[in-house]
Design a protein around this motif. Sequence first.
Motif, PDB file in Angstrom:
ATOM      1  N   ASP A 181      -9.515  -4.959  12.178  1.00 53.80           N
ATOM      2  CA  ASP A 181      -8.052  -5.357  11.690  1.00 53.80           C
ATOM      3  C   ASP A 181      -8.032  -6.928  11.768  1.00 53.80           C
ATOM      4  O   ASP A 181      -6.569  -7.447  11.751  1.00 53.80           O
TER       5      ASP A 181
ATOM      6  N   LYS B 224      -4.345  -8.088   3.215  1.00 55.72           N
ATOM      7  CA  LYS B 224      -4.552  -8.540   4.570  1.00 55.72           C
ATOM      8  C   LYS B 224      -4.461 -10.050   4.753  1.00 55.72           C
ATOM      9  O   LYS B 224      -4.314 -10.126   5.697  1.00 55.72           O
TER      10      LYS B 224
ATOM     11  N   SER C  24       0.053  -1.411   5.433  1.00 63.05           N
ATOM     12  CA  SER C  24       0.343  -0.776   6.901  1.00 63.05           C
ATOM     13  C   SER C  24      -0.888  -0.561   7.607  1.00 63.05           C
ATOM     14  O   SER C  24      -2.049  -0.288   7.122  1.00 63.05           O
ATOM     15  N   ASP C  25      -0.929  -0.640   8.962  1.00 62.70           N
ATOM     16  CA  ASP C  25      -2.139  -0.015   9.779  1.00 62.70           C
ATOM     17  C   ASP C  25      -2.021   1.248  10.245  1.00 62.70           C
ATOM     18  O   ASP C  25      -3.007   1.708  11.016  1.00 62.70           O
TER      19      ASP C  25
ATOM     20  N   TYR D 113      -2.501   4.977   9.893  1.00 59.68           N
ATOM     21  CA  TYR D 113      -2.935   5.846   9.185  1.00 59.68           C
ATOM     22  C   TYR D 113      -2.979   7.340   9.858  1.00 59.68           C
ATOM     23  O   TYR D 113      -2.465   7.524  11.163  1.00 59.68           O
TER      24      TYR D 113
ATOM     25  N   LYS E 202     -10.951   3.948   7.630  1.00 59.26           N
ATOM     26  CA  LYS E 202      -9.560   4.057   8.482  1.00 59.26           C
ATOM     27  C   LYS E 202      -9.311   5.397   9.011  1.00 59.26           C
ATOM     28  O   LYS E 202      -8.333   5.596  10.005  1.00 59.26           O
TER      29      LYS E 202
END
Lengths: 404, 404
Positions: free
Chosen positions: A296, A337, B295-296, B298, B337
């Motif tokens: 990330d 990103k 968004s991160d 999941y 992810k």
Amino acid sequence: MNKILIKNIGELLTGREGSLEVLHDKELLLSGGKIVSVGKPGELSETGCEIIDADNSLVTPGLVDPHTHLIFFGTREDEFEMRIKGADYMEIAAAGGGIRKSVRMLRDASEDDLVEHSLPFLDNMLKHGTTTVEVKSGYGLSLKDELKSLRALKRLNEMQKVDLVPTFLGAHEFPDEYRGAHSTDREKYIEIIINEMIPAVVEERLAEFCDVFTEEGVFTVAESEKILTAASDAGLGLKLHAEEFEPIGGAELAARVNATSADHLVAISDEGIRSMKEADVTPVLLPGTTFFLGSDRYAPARKMIEAGLKPAIATDFNPGSSMTESLQIILTIACLKLKLTPLEAFEGVTLNAAKALNRSDSIGSLEAGMKADIVIWNADNHKQIPYHYGVNNVRTVIKGGEVV
Amino acid sequence: MNKILIKNIGELLTGREGSLEVLHDKELLLSGGKIVSVGKPGELSETGCEIIDADNSLVTPGLVDPHTHLIFFGTREDEFEMRIKGADYMEIAAAGGGIRKSVRMLRDASEDDLVEHSLPFLDNMLKHGTTTVEVKSGYGLSLKDELKSLRALKRLNEMQKVDLVPTFLGAHEFPDEYRGAHSTDREKYIEIIINEMIPAVVEERLAEFCDVFTEEGVFTVAESEKILTAASDAGLGLKLHAEEFEPIGGAELAARVNATSADHLVAISDEGIRSMKEADVTPVLLPGTTFFLGSDRYAPARKMIEAGLKPAIATDFNPGSSMTESLQIILTIACLKLKLTPLEAFEGVTLNAAKALNRSDSIGSLEAGMKADIVIWNADNHKQIPYHYGVNNVRTVIKGGEVV
């Protein structure tokens, strides 16, 4: 070679003073493989022209991919799965994976094998709108195998339509035969790069650039500087893999040796950004690699832009850390990103990518006199390309003035 | 309809007891639009067969996309850019964006417009290997416009090759005309859904499922339960958009009303997971949406698998939060992810997706008697598909026993 007039352009992206502009109400006249003029509808003569109706679509320069490792042999999908299951770099290496696996596979392949293996990838790149690609050697790591890679590349450049910009990357990793316990092993390999590989590459005119993987655990800053200085003295342009994982001063080195680009830069320091700006080194960012490695932590693109740098964007196409030929998915990841706007992302694969390859005078923009490398898209405007993701939005590619 | 024998299969994915198996040394015999048998080389008679040589490639069931909003009109790339620049959901809504923008655009379009707008997307899905797609209404939000959407869908199902599974999603959002200050407005719209829309949809046989967007700020659990109960009483299968942002009990509701699937589930609680497992509700995960929204966070896919759930995977194809027709890029994101293995990701778009559409007996696997929906890939093995990202890896699609 025919004259072509492209009409009914919905939106035209072209460069002006280092930035991409969005133009409307324009037509493009091509002849002799070049852009002859950009004019208003009715301004350009149709006489003797093949007419292409863009049907109100987006028209952009052909895309430029300024960082790939296209010359490899065999894929590494097992590592992709291992990484998902939690294996780290060391575990993958211990299981026989990583760059050294590609080295073993490439060494077992012939020059003909490499040519045949690469053609479908180049064909796929062209279909996805890429008209110029930088390609690095670096899976040979011996004089014979590095030359084999670059000779395959030279043949590929002559036998298909995508323009290839060759880079010698003998300093991609230390080969197994120079990874022994002796501290002099590293020195020996570096001497081979400097005294054997670079002269042979230059003698055969097999590369425009020399690149080094400057990173903790690979080539130190001092080792990199030695290699890059020798390459520069031999007449090669310079590139670096720098600060991908740790900020060890690769960006500063790029500035010091006057490199054309420094690439990756995920971990770049503020000082590194300042040095690159002062020395006019183009950053080449590879957000697909961060994505593909499941990380990330992306390169600080906005910080670079605020500092006045103009980042190029590339696929990093390679079998270990970014298995894609498509700059379109990279545009999407760059927007999401790196927080580039769609226009900044397009600059990254046109104007700025051309600069990263020392080709600003011929590609990356659609001004009169530039090469007629053009993409007509299945889209009304440029924002739709990163937005409409995971698919190929290309309608027509024109390479050197000819419809592909 | 010809008999087809597919030979030289490198790797065959097919279902057994609810899981995908990787088989080698198999041939597939198709006839009458169905799979007749799976046998060893030499075991199946070639008499009267068209032979397809898979050239040692991967062969899988046709992909099943169990969650899309394909019936829309017009794109929303401006919101994509606003989000990159930092705008949140409320700012986008205030600027006239969001679901309600799609509602305005769809209301202005005719049924013919919707059919014409959708055809290229379905064609693109088929080219990317998708042979069955669930499609929701939900940009109409009035009796007239919901029926228009579902009637367009019915026509699309008859005029092109991809099988469409229609879902009524009148409860996608509250339309502007029922968002006034009066607390009774919400009740009025829900009454229209229950007393007018559901009966009309059932009367015309326009949908198999009813779906509700159960979420903080959209439909409460109580409102959702009222709608879903009415839909179930009218004979529709049930689906929910549940726990996308907040765990308000949508998963538990899905279990309570015996829904076929609950979708999104990014914020699902442990209790929600347990409830779904007990009631055998299939989770449908949409990792492309999380990716596209920047968004991160999941969905906890591994936790679900550990609890015994079998997640399906979908594109969520829609103009606001996931603009892609390709399940292939979704497989990549699911691996990277959601940490699914490539095989689990393939299960998500075959076996588990078929279950999420109540079609386990006819699609999602390659056993004798199933529909001959098949993809032959440009790949040696299934791991290469999520690995080779951002491009279309399909070689040949066979739909209902015919080569597309």
